[in-house]
Design a protein around this motif. Structure first.
Motif, PDB file in Angstrom:
ATOM      1  N   SER A  28     -33.942 -10.915  42.175  1.00 26.76           N
ATOM      2  CA  SER A  28     -32.968 -11.859  41.619  1.00 26.76           C
ATOM      3  C   SER A  28     -33.028 -13.219  42.326  1.00 26.76           C
ATOM      4  CB  SER A  28     -31.550 -11.287  41.703  1.00 26.76           C
ATOM      5  OG  SER A  28     -31.151 -11.145  43.057  1.00 26.76           O
ATOM      6  N   GLU A  31     -34.982 -16.233  40.466  1.00 23.87           N
ATOM      7  CA  GLU A  31     -34.291 -17.131  39.537  1.00 23.87           C
ATOM      8  C   GLU A  31     -33.555 -18.215  40.313  1.00 23.87           C
ATOM      9  OE1 GLU A  31     -33.477 -18.997  36.253  1.00 23.87           O
ATOM     10  OE2 GLU A  31     -34.733 -17.206  36.282  1.00 23.87           O
ATOM     11  N   LYS A  34     -36.048 -20.829  41.370  1.00 24.81           N
ATOM     12  CA  LYS A  34     -36.373 -21.744  40.268  1.00 24.81           C
ATOM     13  C   LYS A  34     -35.277 -22.790  40.098  1.00 24.81           C
ATOM     14  CE  LYS A  34     -38.233 -20.145  36.502  1.00 24.81           C
ATOM     15  NZ  LYS A  34     -38.515 -19.333  35.293  1.00 24.81           N
ATOM     16  N   GLN A  35     -34.023 -22.374  40.199  1.00 26.16           N
ATOM     17  CA  GLN A  35     -32.901 -23.313  40.061  1.00 26.16           C
ATOM     18  C   GLN A  35     -32.864 -24.297  41.227  1.00 26.16           C
ATOM     19  OE1 GLN A  35     -29.376 -20.911  39.604  1.00 26.16           O
ATOM     20  NE2 GLN A  35     -30.107 -19.991  37.700  1.00 26.16           N
ATOM     21  N   ILE A  90     -44.292 -14.824  37.376  1.00 31.22           N
ATOM     22  CA  ILE A  90     -43.377 -15.925  37.044  1.00 31.22           C
ATOM     23  C   ILE A  90     -44.031 -17.287  37.247  1.00 31.22           C
ATOM     24  CG2 ILE A  90     -41.277 -17.113  37.813  1.00 31.22           C
ATOM     25  CD1 ILE A  90     -40.021 -14.382  38.295  1.00 31.22           C
ATOM     26  N   GLY A 106     -38.951 -25.532  38.932  1.00 29.19           N
ATOM     27  CA  GLY A 106     -39.180 -24.203  38.376  1.00 29.19           C
ATOM     28  C   GLY A 106     -40.629 -23.793  38.226  1.00 29.19           C
TER      29      GLY A 106
END
Length: 131
Positions: A28, A31, A34-35, A90, A106
């Motif tokens: 998790s 993500e 990326k933010q 990713i 990202g």
């Protein structure tokens, strides 16, 4: 035997660490990375605790000047191999170890592995990405 001695020597110098590692222990967090990369550069260092080259690279990074205004994540890929695989998917990079990735907006904008990992090159890439 020599590799083991070098590994122990370099990993025992962790008290000289200039990096402020954030441990990457859960998928998790990818993500979140990326933010976060939308506002500042993010480094991910994938480290094999069983590899003497990886130990030497980690030591070199930790003795270098830590990048300013950059989040630095550390992944023990032996313990968290599934996260390493997810990173490859990713950020569309080939899995290597040791490996450094620079994430901006990202996306992985720079990656290097093994003895190609150099803090001066990383700092140059971070500065270049600000333009």
């Amino acid at each position: 035997m020599v590799n083991l001695l070098l590994f122990l020597l370099f990993t025992s110098l962790s008290y000289l660490c200039n990096m402020n590692w954030i441990k990457l222990t859960d998928e998790s967090q990818l993500e979140l990375i990326k933010q976060e990369s939308n506002t500042k550069p993010v480094l991910i260092f994938k480290h094999s605790t069983r590899c003497s080259i990886s130990g030497m690279v980690k030591s070199r990074l930790e003795r270098g000047e830590a990048p300013e205004n950059t989040l630095c994540y550390y992944l023990d890929l032996i313990q968290f191999r599934s996260i390493s695989n997810k990173i490859a998917a990713i950020f569309t990079v080939y899995h290597e170890s040791p490996q450094i990735l620079l994430i901006k907006n990202g996306e992985c904008i720079y990656d290097e592995s093994h003895n190609g990992i150099d803090m001066n090159d990383i700092l140059e890439q971070i500065n270049f990405s600000k333009n």
